[in-house]
Design an enzyme around this catalytic site. Structure first.
Site, PDB file in Angstrom:
ATOM      1  N   SER A 145      -4.622 -52.631  -2.858  1.00 42.76           N
ATOM      2  CA  SER A 145      -5.582 -52.978  -1.816  1.00 42.76           C
ATOM      3  C   SER A 145      -4.812 -53.451  -0.600  1.00 42.76           C
ATOM      4  CB  SER A 145      -6.508 -54.097  -2.309  1.00 42.76           C
ATOM      5  OG  SER A 145      -7.232 -54.676  -1.244  1.00 42.76           O
ATOM      6  N   TYR A 158      -7.146 -62.228  -6.071  1.00 39.92           N
ATOM      7  CA  TYR A 158      -7.226 -60.765  -5.989  1.00 39.92           C
ATOM      8  C   TYR A 158      -6.056 -60.221  -5.171  1.00 39.92           C
ATOM      9  CZ  TYR A 158      -9.194 -56.153  -4.833  1.00 39.92           C
ATOM     10  OH  TYR A 158      -9.400 -54.791  -4.660  1.00 39.92           O
TER      11      TYR A 158
END
Length: 258
Positions: A145, A158
């Site tokens: 990501s 995350y």
């Protein structure tokens, strides 16, 4: 003739969103696809959509080493080989309310994010690599990501674990490229899945305000990149970290309401 005829792919987190869209596209390109997810009903629905005995749904727990190893063994036993491992599973929906800044995020949330987002990939690669090496090669495609490369006001666990995915990919590329196993990594921008729509209803408008493109992403955008990395068109592509974000990582455009 598809670009992936004769190949066997595993897609983790394949019951919905990016994983489902990618599994469907891999099937359209001729691959046999193993759709792995804790949501077995969703995985079976995706497999049914691919049809023709070309897909297999497998229930697995990304936090459990034995479950991950069983997934890899099941794929090999059922289809005879493993050519493509798309490590897509991630802690997403649960993260929006639990994973914020460092002081407000619990160690338990960090541990769960690590287990799902990074540790599961390490274990899956460890199980699949000997199979790929024995058969003469393969393609590992990890999902990271943009959060893995830049800080943000929220999602610290995350983002930290997604940074680890980037580093893991580079190590895999260096250590096993000479065995003809290519490892590459995709960094999506905002992809409008149902989870995003439910958890961040205004995400599309916010994203498009400064992103140098005219829309947010779709699962099909990521699926196209996975197919490329999995195909012989990418036979000399190894260890690459590629953004698929409409140019968001290049910089911010003037706000639309400037």
């Amino acid at each position: 003739m598809g670009r992936l005829d004769g190949k066997v792919a595993i897609v983790t987190g394949g019951a919905a969103g990016i994983g489902a869209g990618t599994a469907e596209r891999l099937g359209q390109e001729g691959a046999k696809v193993v759709i792995a997810d804790r949501n077995i009903a969703g995985a079976e629905q995706v497999a049914h959509g691919i049809g023709n005995g070309q897909a297999l749904a497998v229930q697995f727990d990304a936090t459990d080493e034995g479950s991950i190893q069983k997934l890899i063994a099941t794929a090999k036993d059922h289809f005879g080989r493993i050519d493509i491992l798309h490590n897509n599973v991630a802690m997403t929906a649960e993260a929006w309310s639990r994973d914020t800044n460092l002081l407000d995020t619990t160690v338990e949330t960090l541990d769960l994010s690590y287990a799902i987002n990074l540790r599961s990939m390490f274990i899956a690669c460890k199980a699949a690599l000997p199979i790929m090496i024995d058969q003469g090669g393969g393609s590992i495609i990890n999902m990271s990501s943009g959060s893995g490369e830049a800080g943000a006001p929220t999602l610290i666990a995350y983002g930290t674990t997604k940074g680890g995915v980037i580093t893991l990919t580079k190590y895999l590329a260096v250590q096993y490229g000479r065995a003809n196993v290519r490892s590459n990594c995709i960094l999506p921008g905002l992809i409008m899945t149902e989870q995003i729509k439910q958890n961040v209803p205004d995400a599309d408008r916010i994203y498009r305000r400064t992103t140098p493109f005219d829309r947010a992403g779709t699962p099909a955008d990521i699926a196209g990149m996975v197919v490329f990395f999995a195909s012989d068109d990418a036979v000399f592509v190894n260890g690459q970290i590629v953004h698929c974000d409409g140019g968001g990582s290049a910089g911010a455009a003037e706000p639309l309401d400037f």
